[in-house]
Design a protein around this motif. Structure first.
Motif, PDB file in Angstrom:
ATOM      1  N   GLU A  53      -5.121 -24.057 -27.487  1.00 50.05           N
ATOM      2  CA  GLU A  53      -5.337 -23.152 -28.320  1.00 50.05           C
ATOM      3  C   GLU A  53      -4.544 -21.941 -27.860  1.00 50.05           C
ATOM      4  O   GLU A  53      -4.026 -20.894 -28.635  1.00 50.05           O
ATOM      5  N   GLY A  54      -4.415 -21.739 -26.286  1.00 50.73           N
ATOM      6  CA  GLY A  54      -3.840 -20.659 -25.777  1.00 50.73           C
ATOM      7  C   GLY A  54      -2.276 -20.622 -25.983  1.00 50.73           C
ATOM      8  O   GLY A  54      -1.653 -19.882 -26.032  1.00 50.73           O
ATOM      9  N   LEU A  55      -1.787 -21.961 -26.176  1.00 50.67           N
ATOM     10  CA  LEU A  55      -0.171 -22.127 -26.156  1.00 50.67           C
ATOM     11  C   LEU A  55      -0.005 -21.677 -27.537  1.00 50.67           C
ATOM     12  O   LEU A  55       1.168 -21.464 -27.798  1.00 50.67           O
ATOM     13  N   MET A  56      -0.790 -22.130 -28.521  1.00 48.95           N
ATOM     14  CA  MET A  56      -0.516 -21.713 -29.922  1.00 48.95           C
ATOM     15  C   MET A  56      -0.492 -20.235 -30.018  1.00 48.95           C
ATOM     16  O   MET A  56       0.356 -19.848 -30.708  1.00 48.95           O
ATOM     17  N   ALA A  57      -1.508 -19.516 -29.279  1.00 50.53           N
ATOM     18  CA  ALA A  57      -1.249 -18.041 -29.390  1.00 50.53           C
ATOM     19  C   ALA A  57      -0.084 -17.467 -28.991  1.00 50.53           C
ATOM     20  O   ALA A  57       0.139 -16.360 -29.393  1.00 50.53           O
ATOM     21  N   LEU A  58       0.376 -18.208 -27.914  1.00 51.84           N
ATOM     22  CA  LEU A  58       1.777 -17.812 -27.451  1.00 51.84           C
ATOM     23  C   LEU A  58       2.928 -18.208 -28.110  1.00 51.84           C
ATOM     24  O   LEU A  58       4.106 -17.891 -28.065  1.00 51.84           O
ATOM     25  N   GLY A  59       2.724 -19.195 -29.149  1.00 45.80           N
ATOM     26  CA  GLY A  59       3.746 -19.726 -30.034  1.00 45.80           C
ATOM     27  C   GLY A  59       4.457 -20.758 -29.368  1.00 45.80           C
ATOM     28  O   GLY A  59       5.805 -20.909 -30.078  1.00 45.80           O
ATOM     29  N   LEU A  60       4.051 -21.359 -28.583  1.00 47.20           N
ATOM     30  CA  LEU A  60       4.634 -22.509 -27.884  1.00 47.20           C
ATOM     31  C   LEU A  60       4.340 -23.915 -28.390  1.00 47.20           C
ATOM     32  O   LEU A  60       5.046 -24.821 -28.219  1.00 47.20           O
ATOM     33  N   VAL A  61       3.117 -24.034 -29.062  1.00 36.74           N
ATOM     34  CA  VAL A  61       2.523 -25.088 -29.682  1.00 36.74           C
ATOM     35  C   VAL A  61       2.272 -24.885 -31.149  1.00 36.74           C
ATOM     36  O   VAL A  61       1.648 -23.764 -31.073  1.00 36.74           O
ATOM     37  N   SER A  62       2.367 -25.700 -31.933  1.00 42.87           N
ATOM     38  CA  SER A  62       1.793 -25.606 -33.142  1.00 42.87           C
ATOM     39  C   SER A  62       0.919 -26.683 -33.722  1.00 42.87           C
ATOM     40  O   SER A  62       0.971 -27.887 -32.833  1.00 42.87           O
ATOM     41  N   GLN A  63       0.024 -26.728 -34.626  1.00 44.73           N
ATOM     42  CA  GLN A  63      -0.871 -27.844 -35.049  1.00 44.73           C
ATOM     43  C   GLN A  63      -0.388 -28.424 -36.344  1.00 44.73           C
ATOM     44  O   GLN A  63       0.052 -27.823 -37.333  1.00 44.73           O
ATOM     45  N   SER A  64      -0.569 -29.597 -36.586  1.00 40.35           N
ATOM     46  CA  SER A  64      -0.260 -30.668 -37.744  1.00 40.35           C
ATOM     47  C   SER A  64      -1.370 -31.501 -38.141  1.00 40.35           C
ATOM     48  O   SER A  64      -2.055 -31.971 -36.977  1.00 40.35           O
ATOM     49  N   VAL A  65      -1.794 -31.682 -39.161  1.00 33.50           N
ATOM     50  CA  VAL A  65      -2.963 -32.338 -39.738  1.00 33.50           C
ATOM     51  C   VAL A  65      -2.349 -33.328 -40.379  1.00 33.50           C
ATOM     52  O   VAL A  65      -1.805 -33.170 -41.578  1.00 33.50           O
ATOM     53  N   LYS A  66      -2.684 -34.536 -40.079  1.00 31.52           N
ATOM     54  CA  LYS A  66      -2.254 -35.828 -41.064  1.00 31.52           C
ATOM     55  C   LYS A  66      -3.585 -36.551 -41.295  1.00 31.52           C
ATOM     56  O   LYS A  66      -4.431 -37.247 -40.490  1.00 31.52           O
ATOM     57  N   GLY A  67      -3.878 -36.694 -42.522  1.00 30.27           N
ATOM     58  CA  GLY A  67      -5.002 -37.429 -42.775  1.00 30.27           C
ATOM     59  C   GLY A  67      -6.264 -36.677 -42.355  1.00 30.27           C
ATOM     60  O   GLY A  67      -6.607 -35.231 -42.750  1.00 30.27           O
ATOM     61  N   LYS A  68      -6.963 -37.107 -41.578  1.00 34.04           N
ATOM     62  CA  LYS A  68      -8.150 -36.532 -41.243  1.00 34.04           C
ATOM     63  C   LYS A  68      -8.037 -36.159 -39.422  1.00 34.04           C
ATOM     64  O   LYS A  68      -8.872 -35.895 -38.864  1.00 34.04           O
ATOM     65  N   LYS A  69      -6.724 -36.475 -39.313  1.00 31.18           N
ATOM     66  CA  LYS A  69      -6.698 -36.237 -37.708  1.00 31.18           C
ATOM     67  C   LYS A  69      -5.606 -34.945 -37.359  1.00 31.18           C
ATOM     68  O   LYS A  69      -4.681 -34.957 -38.310  1.00 31.18           O
ATOM     69  N   THR A  70      -5.802 -34.673 -36.366  1.00 31.13           N
ATOM     70  CA  THR A  70      -4.992 -33.413 -35.866  1.00 31.13           C
ATOM     71  C   THR A  70      -4.222 -33.683 -34.824  1.00 31.13           C
ATOM     72  O   THR A  70      -4.662 -34.164 -33.899  1.00 31.13           O
ATOM     73  N   TYR A  71      -2.936 -33.184 -34.958  1.00 31.80           N
ATOM     74  CA  TYR A  71      -1.910 -33.227 -33.828  1.00 31.80           C
ATOM     75  C   TYR A  71      -1.365 -31.906 -33.281  1.00 31.80           C
ATOM     76  O   TYR A  71      -1.358 -31.172 -34.147  1.00 31.80           O
ATOM     77  N   PHE A  72      -0.811 -32.121 -32.070  1.00 32.16           N
ATOM     78  CA  PHE A  72      -0.242 -30.841 -31.651  1.00 32.16           C
ATOM     79  C   PHE A  72       1.305 -31.214 -31.385  1.00 32.16           C
ATOM     80  O   PHE A  72       1.678 -32.253 -30.879  1.00 32.16           O
ATOM     81  N   VAL A  73       2.072 -30.008 -31.898  1.00 26.64           N
ATOM     82  CA  VAL A  73       3.436 -30.451 -31.840  1.00 26.64           C
ATOM     83  C   VAL A  73       4.263 -29.102 -31.139  1.00 26.64           C
ATOM     84  O   VAL A  73       3.863 -27.898 -31.261  1.00 26.64           O
ATOM     85  N   PRO A  74       5.120 -29.232 -30.037  1.00 25.20           N
ATOM     86  CA  PRO A  74       5.651 -28.435 -29.302  1.00 25.20           C
ATOM     87  C   PRO A  74       6.567 -27.641 -30.049  1.00 25.20           C
ATOM     88  O   PRO A  74       7.426 -28.301 -30.898  1.00 25.20           O
ATOM     89  N   GLU A  75       6.732 -26.391 -29.863  1.00 24.68           N
ATOM     90  CA  GLU A  75       7.881 -25.649 -30.716  1.00 24.68           C
ATOM     91  C   GLU A  75       9.121 -25.795 -29.540  1.00 24.68           C
ATOM     92  O   GLU A  75       9.037 -26.137 -28.676  1.00 24.68           O
TER      93      GLU A  75
END
Length: 266
Positions: A53-75
């Motif tokens: 969550e902190g890395l997303m706030a810094l813009g280094l990581v984003s979130q992706s949802v596929k189906g019912k699962k949540t994944y994290f993707v690096p920028e």
């Protein structure tokens, strides 16, 4: 290069050790669940989620949802430049804040300096050390040193430097001194040494049974009580208190002059 070798370098950009490990795990996995990232980074799952969550706030990581699962993707790693710019902006703001704060801090420092420095001494060796320290420090000062002494107590405490021994003066009584003293033996002929710029005045012991010894030099005031079972001493460093005691000495000095004239029959 081992990925772990990059951890200290990422930390150098402003991330914590665990943040660096989670970020590098994201880069290596490209898209992954919290659990997969936690396993790769060797960080607990709950902690990993908070870090993400902190890395997303810094813009280094984003979130992706596929189906019912949540994944994290690096920028893109180039996003790290934003982190540096952010740190630079924060540093500039902190520098500005410090400049605004410095005058207040200096005022606080000056206020603290006005408080007296007080040290207590107990026991023969401790009090001897205090007297020696004061004597040594005062000799190198341009300030006049003034004393209120009970010579009997002084002689008993430091018999090797007895004031009433012919040709011997107490080590505290050096140059540029004025001394008001009392003794059950009466006036001491060697108390004053004009050639050494030392002037001493006697006050009758039966009328003024001074107990203890006081010395003032500049902003330093020393008070010593030697008559009890355990000698005690106090050293105070404060301009106002030193000045106050010096004024008391001057008043007493003026009185002793009139007392000497009266005893001489003037």
């Amino acid at each position: 290069m081992d990925v772990q070798d990059l951890v200290p370098q990422i930390e150098g950009l402003g991330l914590s050790n665990k943040e660096a490990r989670v970020y590098l795990a994201c880069l290596g996995l490209e898209m992954a669940s919290v659990q997969a990232i936690a396993d790769e980074a060797a960080v607990k799952r709950v902690t990993t989620y908070v870090i993400l969550e902190g890395l997303m706030a810094l813009g280094l990581v984003s979130q992706s949802v596929k189906g019912k699962k949540t994944y994290f993707v690096p920028e893109a790693p180039s996003r790290l430049e934003r982190l540096l710019r952010r740190r630079s902006d924060e540093l500039m703001e902190q520098t500005k804040s410090l400049k605004d704060m410095l005058p207040k801090l200096e005022t606080l420092k000056n206020t603290q300096q006005d408080l007296p420095e007080v040290k207590y001494y107990s026991g023969v060796e401790s009090v001897r050390g205090l007297l020696t320290e004061f004597s040594t420090a005062s000799r190198g000062s341009a300030d006049e040193i003034v004393f209120l002494n009970n010579v009997d107590e002084l002689n008993k405490f430091l018999p090797e430097h007895s004031v009433d021994r012919a040709g011997v003066g107490h080590p505290l009584w050096g140059t540029n001194n004025r001394v008001i003293y009392t003794s059950s033996k009466g006036p001491l002929p060697i108390a004053s040494k004009v050639d050494k710029l030392r002037v001493a005045r006697y006050v009758p012991y039966d009328r003024y049974p001074l107990s203890g010894n006081v010395a003032v030099s500049g902003d330093t005031l020393v008070m010593v009580a030697m008559a009890g079972k355990t000698p005690i001493g106090v050293k105070i460093r404060n301009k106002e208190m030193g000045r106050a005691m010096a004024v008391i000495f001057e008043m007493t000095w003026d009185y002793t002059e009139s007392l000497e004239r009266s005893n001489a029959g003037e």
